[in-house]
Design a protein around this motif. Structure first.
Motif, PDB file in Angstrom:
ATOM      1  N   LEU A  76     -51.113 -28.912 -14.384  1.00  0.00           N
ATOM      2  CA  LEU A  76     -51.649 -28.244 -13.783  1.00  0.00           C
ATOM      3  C   LEU A  76     -51.405 -27.315 -13.137  1.00  0.00           C
ATOM      4  CD1 LEU A  76     -55.803 -29.154 -14.164  1.00  0.00           C
ATOM      5  CD2 LEU A  76     -54.551 -27.650 -16.049  1.00  0.00           C
ATOM      6  N   GLN A  77     -50.808 -28.960 -12.181  1.00  0.00           N
ATOM      7  CA  GLN A  77     -49.647 -28.296 -10.580  1.00  0.00           C
ATOM      8  C   GLN A  77     -48.681 -27.790 -11.076  1.00  0.00           C
ATOM      9  OE1 GLN A  77     -51.138 -31.942  -9.271  1.00  0.00           O
ATOM     10  NE2 GLN A  77     -51.467 -30.832  -7.508  1.00  0.00           N
ATOM     11  N   GLU A  78     -47.481 -28.274 -12.073  1.00  0.00           N
ATOM     12  CA  GLU A  78     -46.815 -27.899 -12.458  1.00  0.00           C
ATOM     13  C   GLU A  78     -46.591 -26.752 -13.610  1.00  0.00           C
ATOM     14  OE1 GLU A  78     -42.161 -28.402 -13.216  1.00  0.00           O
ATOM     15  OE2 GLU A  78     -43.889 -29.430 -12.124  1.00  0.00           O
ATOM     16  N   MET A  79     -48.165 -26.212 -13.804  1.00  0.00           N
ATOM     17  CA  MET A  79     -47.585 -24.876 -14.526  1.00  0.00           C
ATOM     18  C   MET A  79     -47.331 -23.784 -13.404  1.00  0.00           C
ATOM     19  SD  MET A  79     -50.740 -25.738 -17.260  1.00  0.00           S
ATOM     20  CE  MET A  79     -51.379 -24.296 -17.022  1.00  0.00           C
ATOM     21  N   GLY A  80     -48.649 -24.058 -12.374  1.00  0.00           N
ATOM     22  CA  GLY A  80     -48.545 -23.720 -10.888  1.00  0.00           C
ATOM     23  C   GLY A  80     -46.880 -23.312 -10.681  1.00  0.00           C
ATOM     24  N   ARG A  81     -46.358 -24.732 -10.631  1.00  0.00           N
ATOM     25  CA  ARG A  81     -44.730 -24.496 -10.282  1.00  0.00           C
ATOM     26  C   ARG A  81     -43.673 -23.412 -11.081  1.00  0.00           C
ATOM     27  NH1 ARG A  81     -46.591 -30.132  -7.781  1.00  0.00           N
ATOM     28  NH2 ARG A  81     -46.274 -30.826  -9.807  1.00  0.00           N
ATOM     29  N   ILE A  82     -43.676 -23.776 -12.262  1.00  0.00           N
ATOM     30  CA  ILE A  82     -43.396 -23.120 -12.783  1.00  0.00           C
ATOM     31  C   ILE A  82     -43.298 -21.660 -13.021  1.00  0.00           C
ATOM     32  CG2 ILE A  82     -42.342 -23.261 -15.364  1.00  0.00           C
ATOM     33  CD1 ILE A  82     -41.103 -25.441 -14.173  1.00  0.00           C
ATOM     34  N   ALA A  83     -44.781 -21.762 -12.902  1.00  0.00           N
ATOM     35  CA  ALA A  83     -45.431 -19.773 -13.101  1.00  0.00           C
ATOM     36  C   ALA A  83     -44.536 -18.906 -11.483  1.00  0.00           C
ATOM     37  CB  ALA A  83     -46.369 -19.817 -12.614  1.00  0.00           C
ATOM     38  N   VAL A  84     -44.018 -19.906 -10.321  1.00  0.00           N
ATOM     39  CA  VAL A  84     -43.358 -19.511  -9.203  1.00  0.00           C
ATOM     40  C   VAL A  84     -42.184 -19.331  -9.430  1.00  0.00           C
ATOM     41  CG1 VAL A  84     -42.772 -19.954  -6.668  1.00  0.00           C
ATOM     42  CG2 VAL A  84     -45.540 -20.348  -7.863  1.00  0.00           C
ATOM     43  N   THR A  85     -41.321 -20.669 -10.512  1.00  0.00           N
ATOM     44  CA  THR A  85     -39.997 -20.922 -10.616  1.00  0.00           C
ATOM     45  C   THR A  85     -39.907 -18.856 -11.708  1.00  0.00           C
ATOM     46  OG1 THR A  85     -39.926 -22.962 -10.632  1.00  0.00           O
ATOM     47  CG2 THR A  85     -37.878 -21.861 -11.709  1.00  0.00           C
ATOM     48  N   GLN A  86     -40.687 -18.585 -12.176  1.00  0.00           N
ATOM     49  CA  GLN A  86     -40.065 -17.695 -13.673  1.00  0.00           C
ATOM     50  C   GLN A  86     -40.636 -16.417 -11.961  1.00  0.00           C
ATOM     51  OE1 GLN A  86     -39.389 -18.866 -15.831  1.00  0.00           O
ATOM     52  NE2 GLN A  86     -40.155 -18.082 -17.256  1.00  0.00           N
ATOM     53  N   LEU A  87     -41.165 -16.053 -11.294  1.00  0.00           N
ATOM     54  CA  LEU A  87     -41.274 -15.237 -10.524  1.00  0.00           C
ATOM     55  C   LEU A  87     -40.477 -14.877 -10.221  1.00  0.00           C
ATOM     56  CD1 LEU A  87     -43.641 -12.786 -10.032  1.00  0.00           C
ATOM     57  CD2 LEU A  87     -44.777 -13.699  -8.121  1.00  0.00           C
ATOM     58  N   MET A  88     -40.198 -15.892  -9.360  1.00  0.00           N
ATOM     59  CA  MET A  88     -39.282 -15.897  -8.286  1.00  0.00           C
ATOM     60  C   MET A  88     -37.181 -15.663  -8.949  1.00  0.00           C
ATOM     61  SD  MET A  88     -39.620 -16.612  -4.817  1.00  0.00           S
ATOM     62  CE  MET A  88     -38.279 -16.153  -4.516  1.00  0.00           C
ATOM     63  N   ARG A  89     -37.136 -15.659  -9.952  1.00  0.00           N
ATOM     64  CA  ARG A  89     -36.059 -15.799 -11.058  1.00  0.00           C
ATOM     65  C   ARG A  89     -36.253 -13.644 -10.773  1.00  0.00           C
ATOM     66  NH1 ARG A  89     -32.745 -18.081 -13.822  1.00  0.00           N
ATOM     67  NH2 ARG A  89     -32.473 -16.215 -15.684  1.00  0.00           N
ATOM     68  N   MET A  90     -37.659 -13.303 -11.726  1.00  0.00           N
ATOM     69  CA  MET A  90     -37.956 -11.936 -12.186  1.00  0.00           C
ATOM     70  C   MET A  90     -37.521 -11.457 -10.639  1.00  0.00           C
ATOM     71  SD  MET A  90     -40.887 -12.454 -14.110  1.00  0.00           S
ATOM     72  CE  MET A  90     -41.260 -10.848 -14.522  1.00  0.00           C
ATOM     73  N   LEU A  91     -37.804 -12.153  -8.971  1.00  0.00           N
ATOM     74  CA  LEU A  91     -37.915 -11.105  -7.813  1.00  0.00           C
ATOM     75  C   LEU A  91     -36.219 -11.209  -7.770  1.00  0.00           C
ATOM     76  CD1 LEU A  91     -40.673 -12.314  -5.905  1.00  0.00           C
ATOM     77  CD2 LEU A  91     -40.386 -10.126  -6.353  1.00  0.00           C
ATOM     78  N   ASP A  92     -35.342 -11.411  -8.034  1.00  0.00           N
ATOM     79  CA  ASP A  92     -33.987 -11.785  -7.418  1.00  0.00           C
ATOM     80  C   ASP A  92     -33.189 -10.719  -9.172  1.00  0.00           C
ATOM     81  OD1 ASP A  92     -34.346 -13.101  -5.395  1.00  0.00           O
ATOM     82  OD2 ASP A  92     -34.073 -15.391  -6.337  1.00  0.00           O
ATOM     83  N   GLY A  93     -34.076  -9.974  -9.749  1.00  0.00           N
ATOM     84  CA  GLY A  93     -33.202  -9.293  -9.933  1.00  0.00           C
ATOM     85  C   GLY A  93     -32.828 -10.202 -11.929  1.00  0.00           C
ATOM     86  N   HIS A  94     -33.621 -11.477 -12.435  1.00  0.00           N
ATOM     87  CA  HIS A  94     -32.959 -11.603 -14.030  1.00  0.00           C
ATOM     88  C   HIS A  94     -34.373 -12.167 -14.509  1.00  0.00           C
ATOM     89  CE1 HIS A  94     -29.600 -13.482 -11.863  1.00  0.00           C
ATOM     90  NE2 HIS A  94     -30.181 -13.870 -10.740  1.00  0.00           N
ATOM     91  N   GLN A  95     -34.033 -11.361 -15.267  1.00  0.00           N
ATOM     92  CA  GLN A  95     -35.015 -11.078 -16.268  1.00  0.00           C
ATOM     93  C   GLN A  95     -35.104 -12.951 -17.751  1.00  0.00           C
ATOM     94  OE1 GLN A  95     -37.358  -9.206 -17.276  1.00  0.00           O
ATOM     95  NE2 GLN A  95     -38.292 -10.202 -19.250  1.00  0.00           N
ATOM     96  N   PRO A  96     -37.097 -13.839 -17.100  1.00  0.00           N
ATOM     97  CA  PRO A  96     -36.824 -15.420 -17.836  1.00  0.00           C
ATOM     98  C   PRO A  96     -36.074 -15.155 -19.561  1.00  0.00           C
ATOM     99  CG  PRO A  96     -38.100 -14.495 -15.935  1.00  0.00           C
ATOM    100  CD  PRO A  96     -37.968 -13.123 -16.309  1.00  0.00           C
ATOM    101  N   GLU A  97     -35.154 -15.994 -19.793  1.00  0.00           N
ATOM    102  CA  GLU A  97     -34.947 -16.014 -20.418  1.00  0.00           C
ATOM    103  C   GLU A  97     -35.804 -16.559 -21.541  1.00  0.00           C
ATOM    104  OE1 GLU A  97     -31.270 -18.146 -21.616  1.00  0.00           O
ATOM    105  OE2 GLU A  97     -30.193 -16.606 -20.943  1.00  0.00           O
ATOM    106  N   ALA A  98     -36.548 -18.070 -21.787  1.00  0.00           N
ATOM    107  CA  ALA A  98     -37.972 -17.951 -21.914  1.00  0.00           C
ATOM    108  C   ALA A  98     -39.271 -17.523 -21.740  1.00  0.00           C
ATOM    109  CB  ALA A  98     -37.993 -20.236 -21.520  1.00  0.00           C
ATOM    110  N   LEU A  99     -39.591 -16.252 -22.095  1.00  0.00           N
ATOM    111  CA  LEU A  99     -40.935 -15.929 -21.111  1.00  0.00           C
ATOM    112  C   LEU A  99     -41.686 -16.795 -21.864  1.00  0.00           C
ATOM    113  CD1 LEU A  99     -40.047 -12.743 -22.431  1.00  0.00           C
ATOM    114  CD2 LEU A  99     -39.880 -13.122 -19.815  1.00  0.00           C
TER     115      LEU A  99
END
Length: 334
Positions: free
Chosen positions: A291-314
């Motif tokens: 559960l906690q890792e799910m939260g951390r990974i979600a933030v990592t995905q979001l940070m990539r999007m905020l930095d202008g990257h489209q995550p490859e693994a959606l």
């Protein structure tokens, strides 16, 4: 104008040839700006089709969890909040069951000061998520209720694999008559876990019995009520697997009321591995969700999007772990 990242006041100023201070005054609707300049800046903002982030302003992430923050949702939300803080982002939390009935997503792109969002088990249907994805607001779904549309970032646990491992454990102990207290039929996790359960039975050459399957809300009360139906049936199962640990706790209560010994007379298993799974007597065999890792990974995905990257693994599925405790044992020989 860049089209793959968040547009800043500096970008607008560079395109229009005015100062950063002037762009800020226009965005904040100050009066001391010439009409022609104001129109020039606003047209540039409109062309960008993105929201403008002023330098120095902390970015804010709207976190929506329309449920009571119990040990399940609380772990996810806490992990998200802690990880966002490490990245210097602020959290705007919308939690509690009352928000299930609010049209929260429609107005979210126009919410002042909101730069991105994380949606936890959103009750909205796929069409509403698609509509949100067509705006400029980056967002990630955690533990989606329904299959997420292809272009929407989502993080969940490997429900199918976890359920298959759990039922495989019971099959290995000799159980064939296994009752299933599943979650609501419309939930993605319910479908995936039920498929995993059936896969393990199929591998053992066993056909599941229709009267041993129930779909219920994942609460302790529902577990108690449904387990009573299963245990009072003439063809009582030798084991019961539950959609979550709360249902399993209710099942333990129903078994105790009928004088059944766990696991001698009945094996019981849950899913999630929340604190309550270790507090039962005996402790529950269950499947641990990260559960906690799910939260951390979600933030990592979001940070990539905020930095202008489209995550490859959606769509990311995180591995689950079978945790064997004393609530499961060899099948009672008939």
């Amino acid at each position: 104008m860049p089209d793959n990242r968040r547009v800043t006041v500096r970008d607008i100023a560079a395109e229009t040839g005015v100062s950063i201070a002037t762009v800020s005054r226009v965005l904040n609707d100050h009066a001391n700006v010439a009409p022609r300049t104001r129109d020039l800046v606003l047209r540039a903002v409109e062309r960008s089709k993105m929201r403008v982030t002023e330098p120095g302003r902390p970015r804010t992430v709207y976190v929506r969890c329309p449920y009571v923050l119990t040990d399940y949702f609380g772990l996810i939300v806490s992990s998200i909040a802690e990880t966002l803080k490490r990245h210097g982002l602020r959290v705007l939390l919308d939690a509690g069951e009352a928000s299930q009935h609010a049209d929260a997503l429609a107005g979210l792109p126009d919410e002042p000061g909101v730069d991105a969002a994380i949606l936890i088990l959103p009750p909205e249907d796929g069409d509403q998520l698609v509509a949100l994805s067509q705006t400029d607001l980056p967002f990630v779904v955690v533990d989606p209720r329904t299959p997420p549309p292809p272009d929407i970032a989502a993080v969940s646990a490997a429900h199918f694999a976890g359920a298959r491992a759990l039922t495989g454990h019971l099959v290995g102990l000799g159980h064939r008559d296994i009752g299933v207290i599943a979650g609501p039929e419309e939930w993605l996790a319910s479908d995936a876990r039920l498929a995993g359960h059936r896969a393990a039975l199929s591998q053992a050459g066993v056909l599941p019995m229709a009267h041993h399957l129930w779909h219920v809300e994942p609460t302790t009360e529902a577990g108690h009520r449904t387990a009573a139906e299963l245990l009072d049936h003439p063809e009582r199962p030798t084991a019961i697997v539950c959609f979550n640990d709360k249902l399993a706790v209710g099942t333990v209560q129903a078994a105790r009321e009928r004088g059944l010994r766990i696991p001698d007379d009945l094996s019981i298993a849950g899913f999630d591995d929340i604190d309550i799974s270790r507090a039962t007597d005996p402790p529950l065999t269950t499947v641990r969700q990260p559960l906690q890792e799910m939260g951390r990974i979600a933030v990592t995905q979001l940070m990539r999007m905020l930095d202008g990257h489209q995550p490859e693994a959606l769509h990311i599925e995180l591995a689950t772990t079978l945790v064997v405790r004393k609530s499961t044992g060899p099948a009672l020989k008939q």
